[in-house]
Write a protein that holds these residues in place. Sequence first.
Motif, PDB file in Angstrom:
ATOM      1  N   THR A  18      33.413  46.877  40.158  1.00 13.51           N
ATOM      2  CA  THR A  18      34.421  46.468  39.179  1.00 13.51           C
ATOM      3  C   THR A  18      34.827  47.675  38.349  1.00 13.51           C
ATOM      4  N   MET A  59      35.432  36.388  41.908  1.00 10.80           N
ATOM      5  CA  MET A  59      36.742  36.237  41.264  1.00 10.80           C
ATOM      6  C   MET A  59      36.605  35.352  40.047  1.00 10.80           C
ATOM      7  N   CYS A  60      37.151  35.808  38.962  1.00 12.10           N
ATOM      8  CA  CYS A  60      37.207  35.022  37.732  1.00 12.10           C
ATOM      9  C   CYS A  60      38.653  34.578  37.535  1.00 12.10           C
ATOM     10  N   SER A  63      42.568  38.110  36.754  1.00  7.92           N
ATOM     11  CA  SER A  63      42.511  39.154  37.767  1.00  7.92           C
ATOM     12  C   SER A  63      41.332  40.071  37.508  1.00  7.92           C
ATOM     13  N   GLN A  64      40.971  40.819  38.529  1.00  4.13           N
ATOM     14  CA  GLN A  64      39.885  41.790  38.415  1.00  4.13           C
ATOM     15  C   GLN A  64      40.248  43.001  39.264  1.00  4.13           C
ATOM     16  N   TYR A  66      39.089  46.547  41.231  1.00  3.68           N
ATOM     17  CA  TYR A  66      37.920  47.032  41.959  1.00  3.68           C
ATOM     18  C   TYR A  66      38.161  48.441  42.479  1.00  3.68           C
ATOM     19  N   VAL A 136      42.729  42.257  42.305  1.00  9.54           N
ATOM     20  CA  VAL A 136      42.755  40.952  42.956  1.00  9.54           C
ATOM     21  C   VAL A 136      43.119  39.912  41.900  1.00  9.54           C
ATOM     22  N   THR A 137      44.067  39.058  42.248  1.00  3.71           N
ATOM     23  CA  THR A 137      44.498  38.004  41.330  1.00  3.71           C
ATOM     24  C   THR A 137      44.189  36.646  41.940  1.00  3.71           C
ATOM     25  N   GLU A 138      44.439  35.598  41.179  1.00  2.20           N
ATOM     26  CA  GLU A 138      44.222  34.248  41.686  1.00  2.20           C
ATOM     27  C   GLU A 138      45.076  33.971  42.915  1.00  2.20           C
ATOM     28  N   ASN A 140      45.395  35.794  45.324  1.00  2.00           N
ATOM     29  CA  ASN A 140      44.715  36.351  46.487  1.00  2.00           C
ATOM     30  C   ASN A 140      43.513  35.532  46.924  1.00  2.00           C
ATOM     31  N   ALA A 141      43.372  34.308  46.391  1.00  2.00           N
ATOM     32  CA  ALA A 141      42.261  33.448  46.800  1.00  2.00           C
ATOM     33  C   ALA A 141      42.442  33.055  48.265  1.00  2.00           C
ATOM     34  N   CYS A 145      44.225  36.243  51.331  1.00  2.00           N
ATOM     35  CA  CYS A 145      43.433  37.416  50.945  1.00  2.00           C
ATOM     36  C   CYS A 145      44.301  38.650  50.769  1.00  2.00           C
TER      37      CYS A 145
END
Length: 171
Positions: A18, A59-60, A63-64, A66, A136-138, A140-141, A145
Amino acid sequence: TSAEQGDGIEDVMIWAYTCNLNQDGSLLNITQDDPVGWRTVTMPDGTYTSTSAHLQLPMCEGSQSYMIVAVINKGQFGNIVNPDGTALVLGNSTRYSQLINAKFANESLINSAITETVNPATPTLMPVSHWATCTVTEANAFPNCLQLDMKVFRAVAKTQFFMAKMSEFDL
């Protein structure tokens, strides 16, 4: 078949750490030294030029970002040691600080690169690595991907150096 010397892919090891990014997308800092994702893939018969690997990430909401680090043909890196001289074994718990501070030495590969013959050694497998950042955002769930294309580069280059004595001087 091989497109050029040293493009064989025997295995791929990938870590995700992260991080926070600057406004321009460059790395600001690593927020967790331990990997949050890891994957290793061995090619059954080897491959050339490209391959793909799926890496699951936590994933939270929101977004996160990496930092993704890839090492290809890890056996070609030779002896991998920490700054204190202890051996570093690459695996699922390899920390970011260990990767960026490690020293890699493959004496036989270096020696084959400096052989003074007409046809020096041309190994199929070379040590290859690189890194890239992504967010990565929601959206991209799974199953949507995020696909990150990462160009990788050889860790060893071969070159020749020639010089001529143009006048009298001590060399």
